[in-house]
Design an enzyme around this catalytic site. Sequence first.
Site, mmCIF file in Angstrom:
data_model
loop_
_atom_site.group_PDB
_atom_site.id
_atom_site.type_symbol
_atom_site.label_atom_id
_atom_site.label_comp_id
_atom_site.label_asym_id
_atom_site.label_seq_id
_atom_site.Cartn_x
_atom_site.Cartn_y
_atom_site.Cartn_z
ATOM 1 N N HIS A 196 0.846 -1.210 0.000
ATOM 2 C CA HIS A 196 0.000 0.000 0.000
ATOM 3 C C HIS A 196 0.882 1.261 0.000
ATOM 4 C CE1 HIS A 196 -3.048 -2.670 2.321
ATOM 5 N NE2 HIS A 196 -3.540 -2.509 1.122
ATOM 6 N N LYS B 224 -17.670 -7.481 6.682
ATOM 7 C CA LYS B 224 -16.278 -7.947 6.716
ATOM 8 C C LYS B 224 -15.828 -8.117 8.160
ATOM 9 C CE LYS B 224 -13.862 -6.630 2.493
ATOM 10 N NZ LYS B 224 -12.691 -5.981 1.938
ATOM 11 N N ARG C 153 -1.543 -6.168 -8.398
ATOM 12 C CA ARG C 153 -0.410 -7.049 -8.116
ATOM 13 C C ARG C 153 -0.243 -8.132 -9.157
ATOM 14 N NH1 ARG C 153 -2.531 -8.050 -2.136
ATOM 15 N NH2 ARG C 153 -4.403 -7.742 -3.365
ATOM 16 N N SER D 118 -2.581 -8.017 2.845
ATOM 17 C CA SER D 118 -2.961 -7.852 4.252
ATOM 18 C C SER D 118 -3.351 -9.195 4.853
ATOM 19 C CB SER D 118 -4.123 -6.861 4.382
ATOM 20 O OG SER D 118 -3.712 -5.569 4.026
HETATM 21 P P1 ADP Z 1 -9.688 -4.201 -0.292
HETATM 22 O O1 ADP Z 1 -10.379 -4.883 0.826
HETATM 23 O O2 ADP Z 1 -10.477 -3.081 -0.899
HETATM 24 O O3 ADP Z 1 -9.064 -5.109 -1.323
HETATM 25 P P2 ADP Z 1 -6.982 -3.741 0.590
HETATM 26 O O4 ADP Z 1 -6.575 -2.947 1.774
HETATM 27 O O5 ADP Z 1 -6.680 -5.208 0.620
HETATM 28 O O6 ADP Z 1 -8.502 -3.443 0.437
HETATM 29 O O7 ADP Z 1 -6.342 -3.151 -0.722
HETATM 30 C C1 ADP Z 1 -6.514 -1.794 -1.103
HETATM 31 C C2 ADP Z 1 -5.812 -1.541 -2.428
HETATM 32 O O8 ADP Z 1 -4.420 -1.778 -2.288
HETATM 33 C C3 ADP Z 1 -6.256 -2.443 -3.569
HETATM 34 O O9 ADP Z 1 -6.233 -1.689 -4.764
HETATM 35 C C4 ADP Z 1 -5.197 -3.503 -3.629
HETATM 36 O O10 ADP Z 1 -5.057 -4.046 -4.934
HETATM 37 C C5 ADP Z 1 -3.982 -2.686 -3.263
HETATM 38 N N1 ADP Z 1 -2.924 -3.514 -2.697
HETATM 39 C C6 ADP Z 1 -3.014 -4.410 -1.707
HETATM 40 N N2 ADP Z 1 -1.821 -5.001 -1.460
HETATM 41 C C7 ADP Z 1 -0.954 -4.472 -2.353
HETATM 42 C C8 ADP Z 1 0.423 -4.690 -2.662
HETATM 43 N N3 ADP Z 1 1.159 -5.590 -2.018
HETATM 44 N N4 ADP Z 1 0.968 -3.943 -3.644
HETATM 45 C C9 ADP Z 1 0.222 -3.045 -4.310
HETATM 46 N N5 ADP Z 1 -1.075 -2.813 -4.100
HETATM 47 C C10 ADP Z 1 -1.666 -3.511 -3.140
#
Ligand code: ADP
Length: 152
Positions: A18, A42, A91, A129
């Site tokens: 992120h 969730k 990703r 995450s």
């Molecule tokens: P959601 O529940 O909306 O998927 P996340 O917090 O998991 O929320 O992800 C938010 C954003 O960050 C999404 O666009 C996801 O693709 C991106 N994201 C998550 N992990 C990574 C990573 N390792 N590298 C780049 N982008 C990421």
Amino acid sequence: MSRVALFPGSFDPITLGHVDIIQRSLPLFDEVRIAVGTNSTKNYLFSLEQRVNWIEQTFSHEAKISVVTYGGLTVDFAKEQNASFLLRGLRNPADFEFEKAIAQANREMVPNLETVFLLTSARYAYISSSIVRDVIKHNGDFSHFVPDTVRP
Ligand code: ADP
């Protein structure tokens, strides 16, 4: 008009993936608002307050970044915030397929809200995450995956 982007997500917790996307988006926008979702269906590991707090600490030195919370539809919240862009990270092909459908549905609802995708840097592409939560739950070393501010 200032270019406001919303970066919506769960951030349960925020990871280096992120952080990478957020930092690389800064030259593109005047403001980046990190929108932490509160979705009642969730099951989060960390409270909303905790998730917000870690993000605020991570970017406390960055004037262009703020943290907001929201429930409901992301497009509705984007309108409320006067944001013209949604920022999302990609990703892998699975992310792409998933994000494509959401972005197209969002565009149908709000045509002038543009979704901007950034490809994650290769070194962070494996981080999610959900993996971090698993490592934390089993008392593993999570420090490689999250910013220093995340200390559960
Ligand atoms: P959601 O529940 O909306 O998927 P996340 O917090 O998991 O929320 O992800 C938010 C954003 O960050 C999404 O666009 C996801 O693709 C991106 N994201 C998550 N992990 C990574 C990573 N390792 N590298 C780049 N982008 C990421």
